[in-house]
Write a protein that holds these residues in place. Sequence first.
Motif, mmCIF file in Angstrom:
data_model
loop_
_atom_site.group_PDB
_atom_site.id
_atom_site.type_symbol
_atom_site.label_atom_id
_atom_site.label_comp_id
_atom_site.label_asym_id
_atom_site.label_seq_id
_atom_site.Cartn_x
_atom_site.Cartn_y
_atom_site.Cartn_z
ATOM 1 N N GLY A 84 16.135 55.094 47.210
ATOM 2 C CA GLY A 84 16.451 56.316 46.443
ATOM 3 C C GLY A 84 17.620 57.102 46.996
ATOM 4 N N HIS A 85 18.303 56.546 47.976
ATOM 5 C CA HIS A 85 19.495 57.241 48.474
ATOM 6 C C HIS A 85 20.498 56.248 49.033
ATOM 7 C CE1 HIS A 85 17.957 56.735 52.574
ATOM 8 N NE2 HIS A 85 16.779 57.059 52.076
ATOM 9 N N LYS A 86 21.756 56.716 49.159
ATOM 10 C CA LYS A 86 22.827 55.850 49.632
ATOM 11 C C LYS A 86 23.811 56.677 50.447
ATOM 12 C CE LYS A 86 25.764 52.326 49.566
ATOM 13 N NZ LYS A 86 25.480 51.024 50.144
ATOM 14 N N GLU A 87 24.317 56.082 51.527
ATOM 15 C CA GLU A 87 25.297 56.782 52.338
ATOM 16 C C GLU A 87 26.694 56.565 51.773
ATOM 17 O OE1 GLU A 87 24.761 56.559 56.671
ATOM 18 O OE2 GLU A 87 26.926 56.267 56.778
ATOM 19 N N PHE A 88 27.440 57.653 51.695
ATOM 20 C CA PHE A 88 28.830 57.610 51.222
ATOM 21 C C PHE A 88 29.586 58.660 52.010
ATOM 22 C CE2 PHE A 88 32.188 59.294 48.444
ATOM 23 C CZ PHE A 88 32.822 58.142 48.012
ATOM 24 N N TRP A 89 30.736 58.283 52.576
ATOM 25 C CA TRP A 89 31.520 59.214 53.395
ATOM 26 C C TRP A 89 30.645 59.820 54.501
ATOM 27 C CZ3 TRP A 89 36.638 59.081 52.760
ATOM 28 C CH2 TRP A 89 37.410 60.019 53.452
ATOM 29 N N SER A 90 29.744 58.987 55.060
ATOM 30 C CA SER A 90 28.814 59.419 56.114
ATOM 31 C C SER A 90 27.893 60.561 55.693
ATOM 32 C CB SER A 90 29.561 59.825 57.399
ATOM 33 O OG SER A 90 30.315 58.733 57.876
ATOM 34 N N GLU A 94 21.233 61.384 47.238
ATOM 35 C CA GLU A 94 20.075 60.983 46.436
ATOM 36 C C GLU A 94 20.582 60.329 45.147
ATOM 37 O OE1 GLU A 94 17.443 64.340 45.562
ATOM 38 O OE2 GLU A 94 17.086 63.423 43.606
ATOM 39 N N LEU A 95 19.886 59.297 44.701
ATOM 40 C CA LEU A 95 20.265 58.597 43.467
ATOM 41 C C LEU A 95 19.266 58.923 42.373
ATOM 42 C CD1 LEU A 95 20.744 55.057 45.049
ATOM 43 C CD2 LEU A 95 22.490 56.816 44.725
ATOM 44 N N SER A 96 19.654 58.660 41.126
ATOM 45 C CA SER A 96 18.681 58.655 40.038
ATOM 46 C C SER A 96 19.089 57.534 39.092
ATOM 47 C CB SER A 96 18.654 60.006 39.320
ATOM 48 O OG SER A 96 19.764 60.110 38.454
ATOM 49 N N PRO A 97 18.224 57.181 38.146
ATOM 50 C CA PRO A 97 18.589 56.109 37.210
ATOM 51 C C PRO A 97 19.861 56.441 36.422
ATOM 52 C CG PRO A 97 16.239 56.560 37.099
ATOM 53 C CD PRO A 97 16.831 57.622 37.965
ATOM 54 N N ALA A 98 20.238 57.719 36.363
ATOM 55 C CA ALA A 98 21.428 58.117 35.599
ATOM 56 C C ALA A 98 22.705 58.075 36.435
ATOM 57 C CB ALA A 98 21.225 59.532 35.050
ATOM 58 N N GLU A 160 20.543 64.386 33.657
ATOM 59 C CA GLU A 160 19.809 63.874 34.823
ATOM 60 C C GLU A 160 20.773 63.707 36.000
ATOM 61 O OE1 GLU A 160 17.763 60.210 34.045
ATOM 62 O OE2 GLU A 160 16.784 60.241 36.020
ATOM 63 N N ALA A 161 21.978 63.198 35.729
ATOM 64 C CA ALA A 161 22.970 63.060 36.798
ATOM 65 C C ALA A 161 23.334 64.441 37.347
ATOM 66 C CB ALA A 161 24.217 62.345 36.283
ATOM 67 N N LEU A 162 23.503 65.414 36.466
ATOM 68 C CA LEU A 162 23.876 66.761 36.928
ATOM 69 C C LEU A 162 22.798 67.351 37.830
ATOM 70 C CD1 LEU A 162 25.326 68.061 33.548
ATOM 71 C CD2 LEU A 162 26.645 67.606 35.631
ATOM 72 N N GLU A 163 21.541 67.091 37.475
ATOM 73 C CA GLU A 163 20.446 67.594 38.330
ATOM 74 C C GLU A 163 20.468 66.907 39.693
ATOM 75 O OE1 GLU A 163 16.949 67.008 35.932
ATOM 76 O OE2 GLU A 163 17.657 68.498 34.466
ATOM 77 N N THR A 164 20.745 65.613 39.688
ATOM 78 C CA THR A 164 20.817 64.877 40.954
ATOM 79 C C THR A 164 21.979 65.404 41.800
ATOM 80 O OG1 THR A 164 19.937 62.934 39.850
ATOM 81 C CG2 THR A 164 20.996 62.564 41.965
ATOM 82 N N ALA A 165 23.137 65.597 41.169
ATOM 83 C CA ALA A 165 24.312 66.102 41.900
ATOM 84 C C ALA A 165 24.026 67.500 42.468
ATOM 85 C CB ALA A 165 25.525 66.129 40.982
ATOM 86 N N ASP A 219 22.426 49.745 37.638
ATOM 87 C CA ASP A 219 23.353 50.863 37.466
ATOM 88 C C ASP A 219 23.373 51.256 35.985
ATOM 89 O OD1 ASP A 219 24.406 51.562 40.009
ATOM 90 O OD2 ASP A 219 25.636 49.758 40.018
ATOM 91 N N PRO A 220 23.511 52.555 35.681
ATOM 92 C CA PRO A 220 23.499 52.989 34.278
ATOM 93 C C PRO A 220 24.745 52.470 33.549
ATOM 94 C CG PRO A 220 24.077 54.804 35.733
ATOM 95 C CD PRO A 220 23.695 53.665 36.621
ATOM 96 N N HIS A 221 24.548 51.828 32.412
ATOM 97 C CA HIS A 221 25.683 51.246 31.696
ATOM 98 C C HIS A 221 26.665 52.313 31.211
ATOM 99 C CE1 HIS A 221 23.862 47.005 30.969
ATOM 100 N NE2 HIS A 221 23.709 47.430 32.202
ATOM 101 N N LEU A 222 26.141 53.512 30.975
ATOM 102 C CA LEU A 222 27.013 54.623 30.583
ATOM 103 C C LEU A 222 28.094 54.876 31.637
ATOM 104 C CD1 LEU A 222 26.944 56.570 28.178
ATOM 105 C CD2 LEU A 222 25.588 58.146 29.574
ATOM 106 N N ALA A 223 27.771 54.619 32.895
ATOM 107 C CA ALA A 223 28.723 54.866 33.985
ATOM 108 C C ALA A 223 29.618 53.659 34.257
ATOM 109 C CB ALA A 223 27.955 55.237 35.256
ATOM 110 N N LEU A 224 29.352 52.560 33.564
ATOM 111 C CA LEU A 224 30.129 51.327 33.787
ATOM 112 C C LEU A 224 31.023 50.980 32.612
ATOM 113 C CD1 LEU A 224 27.243 48.977 35.066
ATOM 114 C CD2 LEU A 224 29.049 49.972 36.479
ATOM 115 N N ASP A 225 30.537 51.255 31.393
ATOM 116 C CA ASP A 225 31.135 50.699 30.179
ATOM 117 C C ASP A 225 32.376 51.468 29.754
ATOM 118 O OD1 ASP A 225 31.720 49.685 27.677
ATOM 119 O OD2 ASP A 225 29.604 49.521 27.087
ATOM 120 N N GLY A 226 33.530 50.832 29.943
ATOM 121 C CA GLY A 226 34.807 51.457 29.586
ATOM 122 C C GLY A 226 35.308 51.065 28.205
#
Length: 295
Positions: A84-90, A94-98, A160-165, A219-226
Amino acid sequence: MSALPALGGVSVDAARRALAATFKTHAIDNPELDARLLLGAALDLDLTGLITAANQTLTAEQAQRIDEWVARRAAGEPVARILGHKEFWSLSFELSPATLVPRPDTETAVQTALDILRDSGLSGEPIRIADIGTGTGAILLALLSELPKATGLGTDISREALETATRNAQRLGLADRAVFVESDYAAALTGPFDLMISNPPYIRSRDIEGLPLDVRAHDPHLALDGGDDGLEAYRVIAPQAAALLDRGAALVLEIGQGQTGDVARILMSAGLTLHGPPRTDLGGIQRVITARKTA
Ligand code: GLN
């Protein structure tokens, strides 16, 4: 599932070897590392702590939790999704499905932005940043962690992404300088900004089914699909940035493999000026392109 022998009463080291062997059988990319990460999380130990604890035995409760996680990992779920979490820039996000799992490649975009601000003498100034399609908030919050006087807006179309952020900003102690707003890219924003940055969706729609399982299924396709050619987000963001950037300010974009020429043309058509050569990621792929508003 899980071809794992029962782990209750087994030593930490024996469990680690059993996990790695199971992952190897399931053709998981980094069996040894994933075994350590999951075991460490289950025991609340870092990688060094795990070594020290090699001869400890697992409790039944720990063994049960690990068994469940191993089954999920063996079925292709990434470690970051399981934990449920990932390190980025040290920093820990927290992650969510969105949200996407933040990628190491995206740190190149953060570094590019920091270099530009430093070269412009803006690193210590009270600048305004916009991160378009912020997901976990990783890019914006990494920048704010390095820029003590900056404030920033992160947009997303997913609530959902905004709440996670927002939760990530709070946990990182950056909530007083970060605001997250629902917006289709930058449509809801009012400028001017001293920096705009985005890792938008850039995979061609028809290529999504061919992505690795951990991306395609988690990963959410909304965040991938260009869109059809993978470039739709850039066509939206470039003119928005041209309208919202302060004069001389930069737009920093993550791009997909092979998109440099196309994205450069889109940026120039919007009236922006390319700034420097594209930056490459850790794999040597051109990953970040920058343009400035000069007129
Ligand atoms: N880099 C991501 C991948 O590996 C794609 C992220 C995006 O589309 N912005 O699939």
